[in-house]
Design a protein around this motif. Structure first.
Motif, short mmCIF file in Angstrom:
data_model
loop_
_atom_site.label_atom_id
_atom_site.label_comp_id
_atom_site.label_asym_id
_atom_site.label_seq_id
_atom_site.Cartn_x
_atom_site.Cartn_y
_atom_site.Cartn_z
N MET A 1 0.83 -1.17 0.00
CA MET A 1 0.00 0.00 0.00
C MET A 1 0.88 1.24 0.00
O MET A 1 1.83 1.33 0.77
CB MET A 1 -0.92 0.00 1.21
CG MET A 1 -1.64 1.33 1.38
SD MET A 1 -2.95 1.32 2.59
CE MET A 1 -4.27 0.69 1.59
N ASP A 2 0.55 2.17 -0.85
CA ASP A 2 1.25 3.45 -0.92
C ASP A 2 0.52 4.41 0.03
O ASP A 2 -0.67 4.65 -0.14
CB ASP A 2 1.22 3.97 -2.35
CG ASP A 2 1.99 5.26 -2.53
OD1 ASP A 2 2.72 5.66 -1.61
OD2 ASP A 2 1.84 5.88 -3.60
N ARG A 4 0.34 8.19 1.61
CA ARG A 4 0.78 9.57 1.39
C ARG A 4 0.18 10.48 2.45
O ARG A 4 -1.04 10.55 2.60
CB ARG A 4 0.35 10.03 0.01
CG ARG A 4 0.95 9.16 -1.08
CD ARG A 4 0.47 9.54 -2.42
NE ARG A 4 0.97 8.57 -3.39
CZ ARG A 4 0.99 8.77 -4.68
NH1 ARG A 4 0.54 9.91 -5.17
NH2 ARG A 4 1.45 7.85 -5.48
N LYS A 26 -0.19 -3.73 -2.67
CA LYS A 26 0.61 -2.59 -3.08
C LYS A 26 -0.10 -1.66 -4.05
O LYS A 26 0.28 -0.50 -4.18
CB LYS A 26 1.94 -3.05 -3.67
CG LYS A 26 1.79 -3.83 -4.96
CD LYS A 26 3.14 -4.26 -5.47
CE LYS A 26 2.93 -5.06 -6.76
NZ LYS A 26 4.19 -5.44 -7.34
N GLU A 27 -1.14 -2.13 -4.73
CA GLU A 27 -1.85 -1.26 -5.66
C GLU A 27 -2.93 -0.39 -4.98
O GLU A 27 -3.58 0.41 -5.63
CB GLU A 27 -2.43 -2.04 -6.84
CG GLU A 27 -3.26 -3.24 -6.55
CD GLU A 27 -2.45 -4.50 -6.19
OE1 GLU A 27 -3.03 -5.31 -5.47
OE2 GLU A 27 -1.29 -4.67 -6.57
N TRP A 28 -3.11 -0.55 -3.69
CA TRP A 28 -4.03 0.29 -2.93
C TRP A 28 -3.30 1.56 -2.46
O TRP A 28 -2.08 1.57 -2.34
CB TRP A 28 -4.57 -0.44 -1.71
CG TRP A 28 -5.49 -1.59 -2.02
CD1 TRP A 28 -5.81 -2.10 -3.26
CD2 TRP A 28 -6.18 -2.40 -1.08
NE1 TRP A 28 -6.65 -3.17 -3.13
CE2 TRP A 28 -6.90 -3.37 -1.80
CE3 TRP A 28 -6.25 -2.40 0.29
CZ2 TRP A 28 -7.69 -4.33 -1.18
CZ3 TRP A 28 -7.03 -3.35 0.92
CH2 TRP A 28 -7.76 -4.30 0.18
N TYR A 29 -4.08 2.62 -2.18
CA TYR A 29 -3.52 3.88 -1.72
C TYR A 29 -4.19 4.31 -0.42
O TYR A 29 -5.38 4.04 -0.22
CB TYR A 29 -3.74 4.99 -2.75
CG TYR A 29 -2.93 4.82 -4.00
CD1 TYR A 29 -1.67 5.41 -4.10
CD2 TYR A 29 -3.41 4.08 -5.06
CE1 TYR A 29 -0.92 5.25 -5.25
CE2 TYR A 29 -2.67 3.92 -6.21
CZ TYR A 29 -1.43 4.51 -6.30
OH TYR A 29 -0.69 4.35 -7.44
N TYR A 31 -4.41 8.01 1.92
CA TYR A 31 -4.06 9.41 2.10
C TYR A 31 -4.40 9.75 3.55
O TYR A 31 -5.53 9.54 3.99
CB TYR A 31 -4.84 10.30 1.14
CG TYR A 31 -4.57 9.94 -0.31
CD1 TYR A 31 -3.49 10.50 -0.98
CD2 TYR A 31 -5.36 9.01 -0.97
CE1 TYR A 31 -3.22 10.16 -2.29
CE2 TYR A 31 -5.10 8.66 -2.28
CZ TYR A 31 -4.03 9.23 -2.94
OH TYR A 31 -3.76 8.88 -4.24
#
Length: 61
Positions: A1-2, A4, A26-29, A31
C-alpha cells in the motif's frame, strides 16, 4: 500500500496503525490527515482515506 501524508505529520498514536496498512496490497492507496470542511470556518481531520479496488474507505478513530 502506498501511504501519502497530506497533513502536517502523523500523530505518535497513529504510527503503529498506519504501519499495519503497509501489509495491504501494493496497488491500494491511503491518504492520511485530510482536513474536511464541516461548516463555515470549521474543519475536521480524517485519519485516512483508502482507495482500494472497488471502493473508497474513510478511516477515523
Amino acid at each position: 500500500m502506498d501511504i501519502r501524508n497530506q497533513g502536517q505529520g502523523v500523530h505518535a498514536r497513529e504510527i503503529h496503525g498506519l504501519g499495519q496498512l503497509r501489509h495491504l496490497p501494493k496497488e491500494w492507496y491511503a491518504y492520511t490527515n485530510l482536513e474536511v470542511a464541516v461548516g463555515p470556518g470549521q474543519y475536521r481531520e480524517i485519519d485516512a482515506v483508502m482507495v482500494i479496488d472497488d471502493r473508497v474507505l474513510l478511516v477515523d478513530g
